[in-house]
Design a protein around this motif. Sequence first.
Motif, PDB file in Angstrom:
ATOM      1  N   GLN A  17     -19.624   9.215  66.526  1.00  0.00           N
ATOM      2  CA  GLN A  17     -20.498   9.816  67.541  1.00  0.00           C
ATOM      3  C   GLN A  17     -20.512  11.322  67.338  1.00  0.00           C
ATOM      4  N   LEU A  18     -21.589  11.957  67.830  1.00  0.00           N
ATOM      5  CA  LEU A  18     -21.643  13.414  67.789  1.00  0.00           C
ATOM      6  C   LEU A  18     -20.773  13.984  68.902  1.00  0.00           C
ATOM      7  N   VAL A  19     -19.998  15.002  68.566  1.00  0.00           N
ATOM      8  CA  VAL A  19     -19.184  15.671  69.586  1.00  0.00           C
ATOM      9  C   VAL A  19     -19.367  17.184  69.438  1.00  0.00           C
ATOM     10  N   THR A  20     -19.133  17.888  70.541  1.00  0.00           N
ATOM     11  CA  THR A  20     -19.182  19.349  70.506  1.00  0.00           C
ATOM     12  C   THR A  20     -17.822  19.904  70.888  1.00  0.00           C
ATOM     13  N   VAL A  21     -17.385  20.867  70.102  1.00  0.00           N
ATOM     14  CA  VAL A  21     -16.073  21.472  70.310  1.00  0.00           C
ATOM     15  C   VAL A  21     -16.229  22.991  70.316  1.00  0.00           C
ATOM     16  N   SER A  22     -15.500  23.667  71.192  1.00  0.00           N
ATOM     17  CA  SER A  22     -15.480  25.135  71.168  1.00  0.00           C
ATOM     18  C   SER A  22     -14.036  25.606  71.068  1.00  0.00           C
ATOM     19  N   GLY A  23     -13.825  26.729  70.408  1.00  0.00           N
ATOM     20  CA  GLY A  23     -12.455  27.226  70.299  1.00  0.00           C
ATOM     21  C   GLY A  23     -12.374  28.405  69.349  1.00  0.00           C
ATOM     22  N   TRP A  24     -11.170  28.702  68.946  1.00  0.00           N
ATOM     23  CA  TRP A  24     -10.913  29.860  68.079  1.00  0.00           C
ATOM     24  C   TRP A  24     -10.405  29.388  66.723  1.00  0.00           C
ATOM     25  N   VAL A  25     -10.888  30.046  65.696  1.00  0.00           N
ATOM     26  CA  VAL A  25     -10.500  29.680  64.335  1.00  0.00           C
ATOM     27  C   VAL A  25      -9.043  30.071  64.105  1.00  0.00           C
ATOM     28  N   ARG A  26      -8.259  29.107  63.626  1.00  0.00           N
ATOM     29  CA  ARG A  26      -6.879  29.418  63.226  1.00  0.00           C
ATOM     30  C   ARG A  26      -6.836  29.730  61.731  1.00  0.00           C
ATOM     31  N   SER A  27      -7.609  28.956  60.968  1.00  0.00           N
ATOM     32  CA  SER A  27      -7.703  29.255  59.533  1.00  0.00           C
ATOM     33  C   SER A  27      -8.987  28.648  58.994  1.00  0.00           C
ATOM     34  N   PHE A  28      -9.441  29.177  57.868  1.00  0.00           N
ATOM     35  CA  PHE A  28     -10.635  28.657  57.195  1.00  0.00           C
ATOM     36  C   PHE A  28     -10.324  28.626  55.703  1.00  0.00           C
ATOM     37  N   ARG A  29     -10.268  27.421  55.138  1.00  0.00           N
ATOM     38  CA  ARG A  29      -9.814  27.262  53.755  1.00  0.00           C
ATOM     39  C   ARG A  29     -10.930  26.734  52.863  1.00  0.00           C
ATOM     40  N   ASN A  30     -10.912  27.154  51.635  1.00  0.00           N
ATOM     41  CA  ASN A  30     -11.807  26.614  50.586  1.00  0.00           C
ATOM     42  C   ASN A  30     -13.272  26.647  50.971  1.00  0.00           C
ATOM     43  N   ASN A  31     -13.635  27.572  51.835  1.00  0.00           N
ATOM     44  CA  ASN A  31     -15.014  27.655  52.301  1.00  0.00           C
ATOM     45  C   ASN A  31     -15.492  26.325  52.902  1.00  0.00           C
ATOM     46  N   GLN A  32     -14.542  25.510  53.388  1.00  0.00           N
ATOM     47  CA  GLN A  32     -14.919  24.170  53.827  1.00  0.00           C
ATOM     48  C   GLN A  32     -14.154  23.667  55.061  1.00  0.00           C
TER      49      GLN A  32
END
Length: 478
Positions: A17-32
């Motif tokens: 199902q489609l879900v929506t999430v909001s929050g703060w980035v902890r890390s972003f790896r491999n551009n993915q």
Amino acid sequence: MKRTKIKELLASSPSNQLVTVSGWVRSFRNNQFISINDGSTIQNLQAVIELDSIEESVLRRLTTGTCLTLTGELVASLGKGQVVEVRVSELKILGDCDPEKYPLQLKNRPSLEYLREIAHLRSRTNTFSAVMRVRHAMAFAVHNFFNERGFYYIHTPVITGSDAEGAGAMFRVTTLDPNNPPRDTTGSVDFKEDFFGRETNLTVSGQLEGETYALALSEIYTFGPTFRAENSNTTRHLAEFWMIEPEMAFYDIHDNMQLAQDFLQYLVRYAIANCNDDLEYLSRRAKDEEDSKPKDQRSELSLTDRLKFVAENEFQRLSYTEAIDILKNSNPNKKKKFQFLIDAWGVDLQSEHERFLVEKHFKKPVILYNYPADIKAFYMRQNEDGKTVAAMDVLFPGIGEIIGGSQREERYEKIVKRIQELKLPEKDLWWYLELRKFGSAPHSGFGLGFERLIQFVTGMTNIRDVIPFPRYPGNAEF
Ligand code: 4AD
Ligand code: MG
């Protein structure tokens, strides 16, 4: 689309199902792979960016601390560590976070001391969000415990005119101009001109006011902020702390001790049952801290073991007199290892003595009772021996005194005599004394320092790290 909390998503199964999430980035790896946290749990949600689905210029803004909202399919996760992940189809940045300036980067783990200087941001760290979720759970459990037992929550005043508790130095509350206060004919500041028409202070304890309701509703408790203007720079003192003070009619000192033990065990069991994820994290954090200490200063038990230990064992009860005998004959006393040596009955115990009894001698929480009258407050019930009062302190490992309380002196003549001996302002206590004139009753109560409880449950060593914005000498930023 309506936002779903990460805690809820992580507990569900892949639904596509489609879900929506909001929050703060902890890390972003491999551009993915985005690791995102919304504070509902210590766990992060993994969100996966499909190749070429989101513009490069947006991806470049996904740095640690960025706030975003995203929508995507909730699918089974191929990676280890989580059951589900979100395959992102839409992503909107709500708030950018400049990686050059944001102090909370993954690589350099900031010290707790430094985090105190950025208390407005430390809430974004795993440690502080975990501590505050546990703090919330403990506040909730406090109300549960008393509600289940038919105690009423009484809101005692924060601003008081009574300065007779004697618990500590007070902060004055005034609206007078400090540079040009009104003066009376003798030249002293004229507090009749002040807002309340008298001198007032921030409360050091809700006890005296609490007693008035215990002698009507039988069993009550207060839970509010209290203030002490002592210049103590320790890991266990704050100038503003929260205290829970139950007060019970028809309880003697033994009933009081039993309630204190039941209460603390209930709270610790509640934490074990309801704060598992956070406690696991905090336990690992505490272990790292322990491992950095010299071997002989390390605690023998892990955080979770310490909690279980308190939840499951009877507290050791012993009189002040028995404690003095043990301390006098103890090794650190004989070898002069204590900073304050115990040589005579009547001395006040220091935290080194309390910790010796708890951590070395009995190896469990201790309730000390029947202290010398001279080192305790005027309202404590005078024992038959003429020299001790029915006071009690609960001592915890790593903390020392966590609870202080007593049976109260309910006999009018006795308490008036004590007030006079101590030269306390009898006339300010007129209302307190009337409780002893009109339908007096035996009664007891105690105060639990809420932050000391949170220290114990979370394993945080400094009390400044278990309250969102600590107040201590020289610090009232934020
Ligand atoms: O022992 P205290 O001073 O007792 C009272 O205030 C009584 N009126 C309580 C009562 O009988 N209703 O304080 C009670 C507890 C201590 O055991 C400690 O846990 C905590 O309050 N406490 C502090 N916590 C943080 N910072 C401080 N400066 C504290 N002073 C006391
Ligand atoms: Mg005390």
